[in-house]
Design a protein around this motif. Structure first.
Motif, PDB file in Angstrom:
ATOM      1  N   ALA A 100     -10.596   9.279   5.513  1.00  0.00           N
ATOM      2  CA  ALA A 100     -11.205   9.285   4.192  1.00  0.00           C
ATOM      3  C   ALA A 100     -10.292  10.037   3.234  1.00  0.00           C
ATOM      4  N   TYR A 101     -10.274   9.591   1.997  1.00  0.00           N
ATOM      5  CA  TYR A 101      -9.424  10.226   1.006  1.00  0.00           C
ATOM      6  C   TYR A 101     -10.222  10.448  -0.261  1.00  0.00           C
ATOM      7  N   GLU A 102      -9.674  11.277  -1.157  1.00  0.00           N
ATOM      8  CA  GLU A 102     -10.374  11.593  -2.404  1.00  0.00           C
ATOM      9  C   GLU A 102      -9.625  11.094  -3.638  1.00  0.00           C
ATOM     10  N   ASN A 103      -8.318  11.082  -3.541  1.00  0.00           N
ATOM     11  CA  ASN A 103      -7.502  10.764  -4.713  1.00  0.00           C
ATOM     12  C   ASN A 103      -7.492   9.257  -4.971  1.00  0.00           C
ATOM     13  N   THR A 104      -8.095   8.821  -6.050  1.00  0.00           N
ATOM     14  CA  THR A 104      -8.189   7.393  -6.334  1.00  0.00           C
ATOM     15  C   THR A 104      -6.854   6.796  -6.764  1.00  0.00           C
ATOM     16  N   ALA A 105      -5.848   7.626  -6.970  1.00  0.00           N
ATOM     17  CA  ALA A 105      -4.519   7.114  -7.316  1.00  0.00           C
ATOM     18  C   ALA A 105      -3.748   6.653  -6.082  1.00  0.00           C
ATOM     19  N   PHE A 106      -4.238   6.988  -4.893  1.00  0.00           N
ATOM     20  CA  PHE A 106      -3.578   6.497  -3.683  1.00  0.00           C
ATOM     21  C   PHE A 106      -3.671   4.976  -3.655  1.00  0.00           C
ATOM     22  N   ASP A 107      -2.559   4.326  -3.336  1.00  0.00           N
ATOM     23  CA  ASP A 107      -2.598   2.871  -3.284  1.00  0.00           C
ATOM     24  C   ASP A 107      -1.803   2.288  -2.129  1.00  0.00           C
ATOM     25  N   TYR A 108      -1.503   3.122  -1.150  1.00  0.00           N
ATOM     26  CA  TYR A 108      -0.777   2.645   0.031  1.00  0.00           C
ATOM     27  C   TYR A 108      -1.241   3.491   1.196  1.00  0.00           C
ATOM     28  N   PHE A 109      -1.672   2.824   2.270  1.00  0.00           N
ATOM     29  CA  PHE A 109      -2.312   3.543   3.376  1.00  0.00           C
ATOM     30  C   PHE A 109      -1.676   3.102   4.691  1.00  0.00           C
ATOM     31  N   PRO A 110      -0.663   3.848   5.136  1.00  0.00           N
ATOM     32  CA  PRO A 110      -0.014   3.513   6.400  1.00  0.00           C
ATOM     33  C   PRO A 110      -0.638   4.253   7.572  1.00  0.00           C
ATOM     34  N   TRP A 111      -0.498   3.682   8.734  1.00  0.00           N
ATOM     35  CA  TRP A 111      -0.830   4.360   9.987  1.00  0.00           C
ATOM     36  C   TRP A 111       0.459   4.537  10.783  1.00  0.00           C
ATOM     37  N   TYR A 112       0.607   5.727  11.354  1.00  0.00           N
ATOM     38  CA  TYR A 112       1.765   6.029  12.171  1.00  0.00           C
ATOM     39  C   TYR A 112       1.323   6.294  13.600  1.00  0.00           C
ATOM     40  N   GLN A 113       2.180   5.894  14.528  1.00  0.00           N
ATOM     41  CA  GLN A 113       1.957   6.117  15.953  1.00  0.00           C
ATOM     42  C   GLN A 113       3.045   7.072  16.436  1.00  0.00           C
ATOM     43  N   GLN A 114       2.657   8.105  17.160  1.00  0.00           N
ATOM     44  CA  GLN A 114       3.630   9.082  17.627  1.00  0.00           C
ATOM     45  C   GLN A 114       3.451   9.312  19.121  1.00  0.00           C
ATOM     46  N   PHE A 115       4.502   9.017  19.872  1.00  0.00           N
ATOM     47  CA  PHE A 115       4.519   9.314  21.301  1.00  0.00           C
ATOM     48  C   PHE A 115       5.109  10.704  21.517  1.00  0.00           C
ATOM     49  N   GLU A 121      -2.445  -6.875  12.562  1.00  0.00           N
ATOM     50  CA  GLU A 121      -1.128  -7.151  13.127  1.00  0.00           C
ATOM     51  C   GLU A 121      -1.237  -6.991  14.640  1.00  0.00           C
ATOM     52  N   GLY A 122      -1.225  -8.121  15.312  1.00  0.00           N
ATOM     53  CA  GLY A 122      -1.382  -8.081  16.756  1.00  0.00           C
ATOM     54  C   GLY A 122      -2.742  -7.518  17.133  1.00  0.00           C
ATOM     55  N   ARG A 123      -2.762  -6.493  17.963  1.00  0.00           N
ATOM     56  CA  ARG A 123      -4.029  -5.898  18.395  1.00  0.00           C
ATOM     57  C   ARG A 123      -4.517  -4.800  17.447  1.00  0.00           C
ATOM     58  N   PHE A 124      -3.760  -4.519  16.410  1.00  0.00           N
ATOM     59  CA  PHE A 124      -4.092  -3.429  15.484  1.00  0.00           C
ATOM     60  C   PHE A 124      -4.658  -3.997  14.182  1.00  0.00           C
ATOM     61  N   THR A 125      -5.790  -3.448  13.764  1.00  0.00           N
ATOM     62  CA  THR A 125      -6.450  -3.890  12.534  1.00  0.00           C
ATOM     63  C   THR A 125      -6.806  -2.676  11.688  1.00  0.00           C
ATOM     64  N   ILE A 126      -6.494  -2.756  10.396  1.00  0.00           N
ATOM     65  CA  ILE A 126      -6.967  -1.747   9.451  1.00  0.00           C
ATOM     66  C   ILE A 126      -8.112  -2.366   8.666  1.00  0.00           C
ATOM     67  N   SER A 127      -9.209  -1.629   8.573  1.00  0.00           N
ATOM     68  CA  SER A 127     -10.309  -1.983   7.678  1.00  0.00           C
ATOM     69  C   SER A 127     -10.293  -1.000   6.515  1.00  0.00           C
ATOM     70  N   PHE A 128     -10.464  -1.519   5.305  1.00  0.00           N
ATOM     71  CA  PHE A 128     -10.356  -0.669   4.125  1.00  0.00           C
ATOM     72  C   PHE A 128     -11.586  -0.846   3.248  1.00  0.00           C
ATOM     73  N   ASN A 129     -12.205   0.249   2.888  1.00  0.00           N
ATOM     74  CA  ASN A 129     -13.376   0.246   2.010  1.00  0.00           C
ATOM     75  C   ASN A 129     -13.049   1.058   0.771  1.00  0.00           C
TER      76      ASN A 129
END
Lengths: 115, 114
Positions: free
Chosen positions: B24-39, B59-67
């Protein structure tokens, strides 16, 4: 696939000593970044660098820190007088552009341990 | 207002399960939401990213849902595998003040049991 490479992988330093962390960004990238990750915590932004100057820095990046691009390939982070709380993983990243949401590519990090 | 809140802190699922990580985020100016994976022992690697003009990206088995109205986004991993065991970070960035530096969530440690 081109990678961001960082050296050394682990650096152990006495408190108060200077340390230099090195990074080789991806060759056609123009924007470079340093981040830090204290053990078990989130990744925190330190500084971004473009066209041989700092473009943005966080409040963590105080006068003890400096960055440099000494030649066409290396990008370094210097901590002048290390403190115990500087112990962390330091990640270098690079991106092709910095003024749009271009993905940043991260290196595998340098683990800095301050004794 | 620059924070990105991520939950849960850790997650354990069986192989084939569908782990869901929420941010969850608060800043409505955000307009890009990446997910990173770290081993372990590696740097974060971009996994998938979404912009607020779509509600879902797969993308493949990974899905982002955005509200957008709730200012929330989540990562779903379908048919999870032991090789998906890693720490996952959500992030947000945007043109606020001209900065595209991502703000990261605290991370979720995912373990997928065989």
């Amino acid at each position: 696939e081109p990678e961001v490479t960082q050296t050394p992988s682990h650096q152990v330093t006495q408190m108060g000593q200077e340390v230099i962390l090195r990074c080789v960004p991806i060759s056609n990238h123009l924007y470079f970044y340093w981040y830090r990750q204290i053990l078990g915590q989130k990744v925190e932004f330190l500084v971004s660098f473009y066209n041989n100057e700092i473009s943005e820095k966080s409040e963590i990046f105080d006068d003890q820190f400096s960055v440099e691009r000494p030649d066409g390939s290396n990008f370094t982070l210097k901590i002048r007088s290390t403190k115990l709380e500087d112990s962390a993983m330091y990640f270098c990243a690079s991106s092709r552009e910095g003024n749009s949401n271009q993905p940043q590519h991260f290196g595998d990090g340098t683990r800095l341990s301050i004794l | 207002q620059q924070q990105v809140k991520q939950s849960p802190q850790s997650l354990i699922v069986q192989k084939g399960g569908i782990p869901i990580i929420n941010c969850a985020y608060e800043n409505t100016a955000f307009d890009y939401f990446p997910w990173y994976q770290q081993f372990p022992g590696k740097g974060p690697a971009l996994l998938i990213a979404i912009r607020p003009d779509v509600s879902e990206k797969k993308e493949g088995r990974f899905t982002i849902s955005f509200n957008k109205s709730a200012k929330q986004f989540s990562l779903h991993i379908m048919d999870s595998q032991p090789g998906d065991s890693a720490t996952y970070f959500c992030a947000a960035s945007g043109a606020s003040g001209g900065s595209y530096i991502p703000t990261f969530g605290r991370g979720t440690s995912l373990i997928v049991h065989p």
